[in-house]
Motif scaffolding. Structure first.
Motif, PDB file in Angstrom:
ATOM      1  N   GLY A   3       0.818  -1.207   0.000  1.00 13.23           N
ATOM      2  CA  GLY A   3       0.000   0.000   0.000  1.00 13.23           C
ATOM      3  C   GLY A   3       0.849   1.253   0.000  1.00 13.23           C
ATOM      4  N   ILE A   4       0.243   2.400   0.363  1.00 14.32           N
ATOM      5  CA  ILE A   4       0.979   3.652   0.370  1.00 14.32           C
ATOM      6  C   ILE A   4       1.935   3.668   1.554  1.00 14.32           C
ATOM      7  CG2 ILE A   4      -0.865   4.872  -0.828  1.00 14.32           C
ATOM      8  CD1 ILE A   4      -1.735   6.048   1.785  1.00 14.32           C
ATOM      9  N   PRO A   5       3.042   4.405   1.448  1.00 14.10           N
ATOM     10  CA  PRO A   5       4.061   4.337   2.510  1.00 14.10           C
ATOM     11  C   PRO A   5       3.570   4.765   3.882  1.00 14.10           C
ATOM     12  CG  PRO A   5       4.972   5.289   0.511  1.00 14.10           C
ATOM     13  CD  PRO A   5       3.496   5.183   0.288  1.00 14.10           C
ATOM     14  N   TYR A   6       2.699   5.787   3.954  1.00 14.24           N
ATOM     15  CA  TYR A   6       2.237   6.295   5.245  1.00 14.24           C
ATOM     16  C   TYR A   6       0.775   5.934   5.396  1.00 14.24           C
ATOM     17  CZ  TYR A   6       1.272   9.558   9.061  1.00 14.24           C
ATOM     18  OH  TYR A   6       0.897  10.117  10.248  1.00 14.24           O
ATOM     19  N   SER A   7       0.493   4.872   6.163  1.00 17.30           N
ATOM     20  CA  SER A   7      -0.864   4.335   6.203  1.00 17.30           C
ATOM     21  C   SER A   7      -1.871   5.297   6.814  1.00 17.30           C
ATOM     22  CB  SER A   7      -0.886   3.018   6.982  1.00 17.30           C
ATOM     23  OG  SER A   7      -0.512   3.220   8.332  1.00 17.30           O
ATOM     24  N   ALA A   8      -1.414   6.255   7.645  1.00 12.10           N
ATOM     25  CA  ALA A   8      -2.355   7.184   8.265  1.00 12.10           C
ATOM     26  C   ALA A   8      -3.037   8.086   7.249  1.00 12.10           C
ATOM     27  CB  ALA A   8      -1.645   8.030   9.320  1.00 12.10           C
ATOM     28  N   SER A   9      -2.428   8.246   6.074  1.00 15.73           N
ATOM     29  CA  SER A   9      -3.034   9.091   5.039  1.00 15.73           C
ATOM     30  C   SER A   9      -3.862   8.283   4.043  1.00 15.73           C
ATOM     31  CB  SER A   9      -1.947   9.875   4.297  1.00 15.73           C
ATOM     32  OG  SER A   9      -1.038   8.992   3.653  1.00 15.73           O
ATOM     33  N   ALA A  10      -4.036   6.990   4.302  1.00 12.97           N
ATOM     34  CA  ALA A  10      -4.830   6.154   3.396  1.00 12.97           C
ATOM     35  C   ALA A  10      -6.280   6.621   3.375  1.00 12.97           C
ATOM     36  CB  ALA A  10      -4.750   4.692   3.831  1.00 12.97           C
TER      37      ALA A  10
END
Length: 334
Positions: A132-139
């Motif tokens: 997934g995207i590198p920074y999961s908090a911004s998913a």
């Protein structure tokens, strides 16, 4: 009525905590990532055959303690007890069955005395990457968080499920650390399981159910007593934190009764949304009850805000905030 007198119960309970601590020490010593052995983003728990807690490691992420029993119950719906065998290891990172986001791995090992299931050793740990995207908090949705793995057998009767390990290797940015930490959870569970069996043999225990009932009953009674010492009323506190684009004001409250349940909680699946505020209540009411499962019984969770994780960390660090240093009692006796 408990099968155990208070002294025997305290001795056995302390041994269970020591067993969970030894499992946690094993996890820390064998983990590959700093998330585990430096930031301690994990928990190790011993549970009964129903998935209810017996004891957890002294160093544990508070929310993980609350979510893991619910995760074990999900495992049992997918894999009923009669389908489990010695050597099985179960795994999922489904946010709706576990801790709320995909980087957290939930691993459970059924414990057998001979051919009979007597409990579970469970562990949760945040891994460094899950795709997934590198920074999961911004998913923006769960698909951007990476691999979502339903309940499955990571090991089946002691044999690796190769496809699962291949998925981790092919779909994560740091497969050595991810697989290493998952194997560390397996090793920690194995240590916890063996030490539990050693205790049962030493104490002549063939069935953990009476001990589980005694521990959970004592936990519930202790929590009810602790809550009874808090004056009636609703308590509120707020604080400010850095936001994504502008500062956020975080509001928290302990409501005695009457809070309607929200139809959904933004970014927090129900298992996690229930675990976090209960940990807050736990921290405010008392800090010495060592089996947490039935400390949940006296509390009803109605709803939570998006910023639960941040405010919980602050309130657990300073539980008196809600009661003494700024907590405003808006309903109830003065």
């Amino acid at each position: 009525m408990s099968h155990y007198d208070p002294i025997t119960l305290e001795i056995l309970w302390s041994r269970l905590i020591a067993t969970a601590d030894e499992a946690a020490a094993t996890l820390v010593r064998t983990a590959f990532s700093t998330i585990v052995y430096e930031t301690h983003d994990y928990t190790c728990v011993l549970l009964d055959t129903q998935g209810d807690s017996l004891a957890q490691s002294s160093k544990s992420a508070p929310s993980f303690i609350g979510t893991l029993p619910a995760t074990i119950k999900h495992f049992l719906r997918w894999f009923p007890p009669e389908t489990l065998r010695p050597g099985d290891v179960l795994l999922t990172n489904d946010p709706w069955m576990g801790t709320g986001h995909t980087p957290d791995m939930n691993v459970a090992t059924p414990i057998f005395l001979g051919s009979r299931l007597v409990g579970f050793a469970g562990g949760v740990s945040h891994v460094v990457d899950i795709g997934g995207i590198p920074y999961s908090a911004s998913a923006r949705d769960v698909y951007e968080e990476g691999l979502r793995i339903p309940p499955c057998k990571l090991y089946s009767e002691g044999k690796r499920t190769k496809l699962l390990f291949d998925l981790f290797e092919y779909n994560t940015r740091a497969p050595e650390q991810v697989i290493g930490d998952i194997e560390a959870l397996v090793t920690a569970n194995a240590m916890g399981a063996q030490r539990l069996l050693d205790l049962m043999d030493e104490a002549g225990i063939e069935d953990l159910a009476p001990l589980a009932t005694a521990i959970q009953s004592a936990s519930e009674q202790a929590m009810r007593k602790a809550l009874g010492r808090i004056p009636h009323g609703d308590y509120h506190h707020e604080l400010w934190m850095d936001g994504f684009e502008e500062p956020l004001r975080i509001r928290a409250g302990l409501l005695e009764r009457g809070l309607p349940e929200l139809p959904h909680v933004p970014l927090l699946p129900r298992v996690e949304a229930c675990a976090r505020p209960v940990r807050m209540i736990d921290g405010v009411a008392q800090r010495s009850i060592t089996a947490r499962q039935n400390t949940l019984e006296p509390a009803t969770v109605g709803g939570m805000h998006l910023e639960a994780h941040s405010v919980l960390a602050r309130l657990l660090a300073e539980p008196a905030l809600l009661l003494e240093h700024g907590g405003a009692r808006v309903h109830g006796a003065p």
